[in-house]
Design a protein around this motif. Sequence first.
Motif, PDB file in Angstrom:
ATOM      1  N   GLU A 248       0.840  -1.102  -0.116  1.00  0.00           N
ATOM      2  CA  GLU A 248      -0.122   0.149   0.038  1.00  0.00           C
ATOM      3  C   GLU A 248       0.955   1.316  -0.168  1.00  0.00           C
ATOM      4  O   GLU A 248       0.815   2.016  -0.727  1.00  0.00           O
ATOM      5  CB  GLU A 248      -0.890   0.175   1.075  1.00  0.00           C
ATOM      6  CG  GLU A 248      -2.013  -0.909   1.122  1.00  0.00           C
ATOM      7  CD  GLU A 248      -1.698  -2.380   1.597  1.00  0.00           C
ATOM      8  OE1 GLU A 248      -0.602  -2.649   2.190  1.00  0.00           O
ATOM      9  OE2 GLU A 248      -2.712  -3.268   1.743  1.00  0.00           O
TER      10      GLU A 248
ATOM     11  N   THR B  54      -6.016  -4.763 -10.211  1.00  0.00           N
ATOM     12  CA  THR B  54      -7.614  -4.801  -9.930  1.00  0.00           C
ATOM     13  C   THR B  54      -7.870  -3.666  -9.047  1.00  0.00           C
ATOM     14  O   THR B  54      -8.879  -3.432  -8.577  1.00  0.00           O
ATOM     15  CB  THR B  54      -7.507  -6.020  -8.739  1.00  0.00           C
ATOM     16  OG1 THR B  54      -6.869  -6.091  -7.748  1.00  0.00           O
ATOM     17  CG2 THR B  54      -7.305  -7.595  -9.388  1.00  0.00           C
ATOM     18  N   GLU B  55      -6.637  -2.864  -9.170  1.00  0.00           N
ATOM     19  CA  GLU B  55      -6.931  -1.258  -8.462  1.00  0.00           C
ATOM     20  C   GLU B  55      -7.386  -0.212  -9.117  1.00  0.00           C
ATOM     21  O   GLU B  55      -6.760   0.106 -10.303  1.00  0.00           O
ATOM     22  CB  GLU B  55      -5.812  -1.060  -7.737  1.00  0.00           C
ATOM     23  CG  GLU B  55      -5.119  -1.958  -6.857  1.00  0.00           C
ATOM     24  CD  GLU B  55      -5.208  -1.690  -5.224  1.00  0.00           C
ATOM     25  OE1 GLU B  55      -5.847  -0.743  -4.732  1.00  0.00           O
ATOM     26  OE2 GLU B  55      -4.318  -2.300  -4.656  1.00  0.00           O
TER      27      GLU B  55
ATOM     28  N   ARG C 255      -8.040   2.985  -8.677  1.00  0.00           N
ATOM     29  CA  ARG C 255      -7.254   4.032  -8.695  1.00  0.00           C
ATOM     30  C   ARG C 255      -5.808   4.060  -9.784  1.00  0.00           C
ATOM     31  O   ARG C 255      -5.517   5.035 -10.359  1.00  0.00           O
ATOM     32  CB  ARG C 255      -6.663   4.295  -7.399  1.00  0.00           C
ATOM     33  CG  ARG C 255      -5.663   3.340  -6.534  1.00  0.00           C
ATOM     34  CD  ARG C 255      -5.308   3.908  -5.310  1.00  0.00           C
ATOM     35  NE  ARG C 255      -4.595   4.856  -5.207  1.00  0.00           N
ATOM     36  CZ  ARG C 255      -3.890   5.319  -4.015  1.00  0.00           C
ATOM     37  NH1 ARG C 255      -4.298   4.614  -3.037  1.00  0.00           N
ATOM     38  NH2 ARG C 255      -3.255   6.462  -3.889  1.00  0.00           N
ATOM     39  N   TYR C 256      -5.392   2.793  -9.880  1.00  0.00           N
ATOM     40  CA  TYR C 256      -4.124   2.548 -10.677  1.00  0.00           C
ATOM     41  C   TYR C 256      -4.607   2.496 -12.188  1.00  0.00           C
ATOM     42  O   TYR C 256      -3.802   2.946 -13.231  1.00  0.00           O
ATOM     43  CB  TYR C 256      -3.140   1.541 -10.114  1.00  0.00           C
ATOM     44  CG  TYR C 256      -2.762   1.710  -8.757  1.00  0.00           C
ATOM     45  CD1 TYR C 256      -2.356   2.847  -8.511  1.00  0.00           C
ATOM     46  CD2 TYR C 256      -2.690   0.707  -7.899  1.00  0.00           C
ATOM     47  CE1 TYR C 256      -1.854   3.192  -7.175  1.00  0.00           C
ATOM     48  CE2 TYR C 256      -2.379   0.799  -6.539  1.00  0.00           C
ATOM     49  CZ  TYR C 256      -2.013   1.957  -6.132  1.00  0.00           C
ATOM     50  OH  TYR C 256      -1.364   2.381  -4.809  1.00  0.00           O
TER      51      TYR C 256
ATOM     52  N   ARG D 182      -2.351  -8.052  -8.242  1.00  0.00           N
ATOM     53  CA  ARG D 182      -3.197  -7.366  -7.177  1.00  0.00           C
ATOM     54  C   ARG D 182      -3.265  -5.859  -7.864  1.00  0.00           C
ATOM     55  O   ARG D 182      -4.131  -5.341  -7.558  1.00  0.00           O
ATOM     56  CB  ARG D 182      -2.331  -7.175  -5.846  1.00  0.00           C
ATOM     57  CG  ARG D 182      -2.804  -6.378  -4.838  1.00  0.00           C
ATOM     58  CD  ARG D 182      -2.381  -6.583  -3.800  1.00  0.00           C
ATOM     59  NE  ARG D 182      -2.894  -5.722  -2.476  1.00  0.00           N
ATOM     60  CZ  ARG D 182      -2.457  -5.680  -1.506  1.00  0.00           C
ATOM     61  NH1 ARG D 182      -1.279  -6.466  -0.927  1.00  0.00           N
ATOM     62  NH2 ARG D 182      -2.763  -4.646  -0.350  1.00  0.00           N
ATOM     63  N   TYR D 183      -2.040  -5.238  -8.335  1.00  0.00           N
ATOM     64  CA  TYR D 183      -2.011  -3.842  -9.018  1.00  0.00           C
ATOM     65  C   TYR D 183      -3.291  -3.741  -9.942  1.00  0.00           C
ATOM     66  O   TYR D 183      -3.843  -2.729 -10.025  1.00  0.00           O
ATOM     67  CB  TYR D 183      -0.726  -3.700  -9.484  1.00  0.00           C
ATOM     68  CG  TYR D 183      -0.429  -2.404 -10.034  1.00  0.00           C
ATOM     69  CD1 TYR D 183       0.112  -1.491  -9.231  1.00  0.00           C
ATOM     70  CD2 TYR D 183      -0.354  -1.806 -11.341  1.00  0.00           C
ATOM     71  CE1 TYR D 183       0.185  -0.004  -9.534  1.00  0.00           C
ATOM     72  CE2 TYR D 183      -0.153  -0.681 -11.728  1.00  0.00           C
ATOM     73  CZ  TYR D 183       0.095   0.368 -10.561  1.00  0.00           C
ATOM     74  OH  TYR D 183       0.503   1.523 -11.086  1.00  0.00           O
TER      75      TYR D 183
END
Length: 345
Positions: free
Chosen positions: A211, A254-255, A257-258, A251-252
């Motif tokens: 995070e 699925t975000e 914001r990114y 993981r990245y």
Amino acid sequence: MSFSFFKSSRPKTSSELVKAIRESLLALDSKTVAEVKALEKALEEVDKNILAMKQMLSGDGEVEPNMDQISQFTFEICKEDVFGLLVLKLPILGWEARKDLVHCWCILLKQMVGSSYCCAEYIENHPELLDFLVTSYDNKDVALTCGIMLRECIKHPTLAKYILESTSFELFFKFVELPNFDVASDAFSTFKDLLTKYPNVVSKFLKAHYEEFFEQYESLLTSKNYVTRRQSLKLLSEFLLESPNSHIMKRYITEVRYLKVMMTLLKDSSKNIQISSFHIFKVFVANPNKPLEIIQILAKNHEKLLELLHNLSVGRGGDDEQFEEERDLIIKEIKRISCLPNIAS
């Protein structure tokens, strides 16, 4: 009549030279530094000893270095804590002495005494030296010198691991954006080495600090500085797509914001940044297990995204065929998503 004064003085032994370096560095105390004449004299002595160290380690052009003597010197310089003194007194030294010291530093860190890298082990036991070198990026007079020394340290995985996990590591997010271009570029080179040299070490670090790391990294990707945006985007592709980081990448992507960061970078005025961001954006879109939120964002913005992608090309010198194939697949997937029923806006 004696002619002894014509004879050259006997070269110092390893122990004698280590002792001389130590004494001359310790002479650079607060009292000496406060007096101009005393400081000049003390620095002359340090310069002379560091030059002697350089000649011992790499020869003088006429005499080749003696490996046994180098091993003994390496052992002694650590045993007597002179190796640490060389770092801590670095900001006081003159330009020539710093240049010679960097030369010696690179040789010393490669030396094995017995079965171990003596100087690397010394630093491992005195990690505050690494913190000192990192924070020295704030001192433009020694920043580039410390950068070279740090990158030499990073060649040893235990030292790279320490820096990654230390509080000092966070300072790189500031240093890569320093107004001095040379210092900022050097800091980025060190930052890149830390994130790419040892993928398995980096993978464990990213898993433990996911995070906070990516939150700070986002600030680089959205920086007002073009060079920072471009370098950070390229570096992100490098370490995120390393196989040990596959779980981090999953993981990245699925975000939301990114995804939004990549969509913004697709609109950047720089063609290079558009292309680099596409190579990360495509992973978000191609992910067979996209979360609903990601699907909704892609569906909601499909018209703008399709327009951007249709206008995107690698230009001269690029691999047009592969790029166009990937771009067409992403376009097809976005069109498919836009036609899905019951996708909330």
